[in-house]
Structure formats: structure tokens, C-alpha cells
Design a protein around this motif. Structure first.
Motif, mmCIF file in Angstrom:
data_model
loop_
_atom_site.group_PDB
_atom_site.id
_atom_site.type_symbol
_atom_site.label_atom_id
_atom_site.label_comp_id
_atom_site.label_asym_id
_atom_site.label_seq_id
_atom_site.Cartn_x
_atom_site.Cartn_y
_atom_site.Cartn_z
ATOM 1 N N ILE A 34 14.219 28.184 21.757
ATOM 2 C CA ILE A 34 14.138 29.268 21.020
ATOM 3 C C ILE A 34 15.680 28.842 20.143
ATOM 4 O O ILE A 34 16.723 29.091 20.658
ATOM 5 C CB ILE A 34 14.207 30.416 21.947
ATOM 6 C CG1 ILE A 34 13.207 30.660 22.716
ATOM 7 C CG2 ILE A 34 14.308 31.587 20.941
ATOM 8 C CD1 ILE A 34 13.068 31.836 23.773
ATOM 9 N N LYS A 95 10.730 36.198 20.930
ATOM 10 C CA LYS A 95 10.674 35.093 22.065
ATOM 11 C C LYS A 95 12.229 35.395 22.855
ATOM 12 O O LYS A 95 12.233 35.234 24.008
ATOM 13 C CB LYS A 95 10.682 33.650 21.543
ATOM 14 C CG LYS A 95 8.957 33.555 21.328
ATOM 15 C CD LYS A 95 8.988 31.942 20.693
ATOM 16 C CE LYS A 95 7.341 31.809 20.556
ATOM 17 N NZ LYS A 95 7.328 30.448 19.835
ATOM 18 N N GLU A 98 11.914 38.465 24.888
ATOM 19 C CA GLU A 98 11.368 38.155 26.202
ATOM 20 C C GLU A 98 12.403 37.679 27.301
ATOM 21 O O GLU A 98 12.590 37.986 28.356
ATOM 22 C CB GLU A 98 10.147 37.317 26.009
ATOM 23 C CG GLU A 98 9.051 37.988 25.408
ATOM 24 C CD GLU A 98 7.984 36.797 24.891
ATOM 25 O OE1 GLU A 98 7.700 35.567 25.430
ATOM 26 O OE2 GLU A 98 7.246 37.023 24.017
#
Length: 175
Positions: A34, A95, A98
Motif C-alpha cells: 500500500i 486499504k 483496513e
């Protein structure tokens, strides 16, 4: 240097617990590919006020909804997305959100009244999630490789305190 007009990106300026959370967050995001970076960590109350005035009493786009932020206490950080992506690519930041959830870090993207997707924070009582010890990881891996029931062997794993005794049980599993 005018610190009111310049963002502080130094993780070390956060409270120790927030430093740990932020570093763990960045490491987990990196493991999951990421592509993010820190845009701001701790900020003075004067800077928070300066940012709050933007778009209200001073020209510019509104960038914060509050004069009272966890940035001023050293418990919050903001992120953005690395090029070549858009600076605040919603999918990539989600993301990262998360990852934060997995780590028990509060993500501003979940706030109902004033979502702040680049914002992450912890409180003084934050604790890193427990991770499996190396013995448990090894038992699970060996059992998986040999199609054996993991739970049968996990309890026995804790009975063996030394490395030699631990590897003795590994040998019993694979025989």
C-alpha cells in the motif's frame, strides 16, 4: 522556518505509544504494498488554529473541521498516496484504513459526521494486537505441510520450554 505554515512529518514527534502504532501501521502497509507516506504528525495548537482558519477567515480550501485535534497531543498522523497515484486515492487510502482497523488504530474515514480519510489516531491506552509466537507459527506450518490437525499439537507446543524440546515435538508431528 515558520512552523505554523509547515507540516511536521517526524514520527518521533508523536507520543511514544503513537510512534509505535504509526511505525507498525506503516510497516504493515508496506508489507501489503500500500503506497502511502506521512504528511503530518504532531502539530502545535497554533498550527491547528491556523489550519482551522483556512477557508473560514483566511483564503483557501477548508482542511480541518476542528480546533481540537489529536494531532496537538501527539496521538495522530495524516497520510497521502505515493506517485504515480492520485495524492488522496480513495481506494488506496481505504486499504490503509483496513490495515488500521486490524491494528486497532482509529481511522478518520469511518467517522460519520466529518469523515477525514487521511487521518489516523490512537489514544494513550492503545495496545498493539497480539501476534502468534514463533512456536505457534511453526506448529501450524508443519501441521499444514503434513495435513495434520493443528489443535491437537498447539497445546503440546506450550509444554515444551526449550528450543530443543520444542523441536522434539516438531519431530513427533512429522513422524
Amino acid at each position: 522556518m515558520d512552523t505554523i505554515k509547515q507540516a511536521n512529518r517526524d514520527i518521533k514527534s508523536l507520543q511514544p505509544i503513537a510512534q509505535k502504532a504509526c511505525e507498525l501501521f506503516l510497516n504493515e502497509c508496506k508489507k501489503k504494498n500500500i503506497p502511502i507516506f506521512i504528511t503530518e504528525t504532531h502539530r502545535s495548537q497554533a498550527r491547528q488554529d491556523y489550519l482551522y482558519e483556512q477557508g473560514r477567515t483566511r483564503q483557501g480550501q477548508i482542511v480541518t473541521w476542528t480546533r481540537s485535534s489529536n494531532h496537538t497531543g501527539g496521538y495522530a498522523w495524516d497520510i497521502a498516496v505515493n506517485p504515480p497515484h492520485e495524492l488522496y486515492d480513495a481506494k488506496i487510502i481505504a486499504k490503509a484504513g483496513e490495515v488500521a482497523k486490524e491494528l486497532g488504530i482509529e481511522w478518520g474515514g469511518t467517522w460519520k459526521s466529518s469523515p477525514d480519510t487521511p487521518h489516523f489516531q490512537v489514544d494513550k491506552n492503545w495496545k498493539a494486537p497480539a501476534t502468534e509466537n514463533w512456536k505457534t507459527q511453526a506448529i501450524k506450518q508443519v501441521c499444514k505441510q503434513h495435513n495434520l490437525e493443528v489443535n491437537t499439537w498447539l497445546g503440546k507446543c506450550e509444554e515444551y520450554l526449550t528450543v530443543g524440546e520444542f523441536f522434539g515435538i516438531i519431530n513427533k508431528i512429522i513422524q
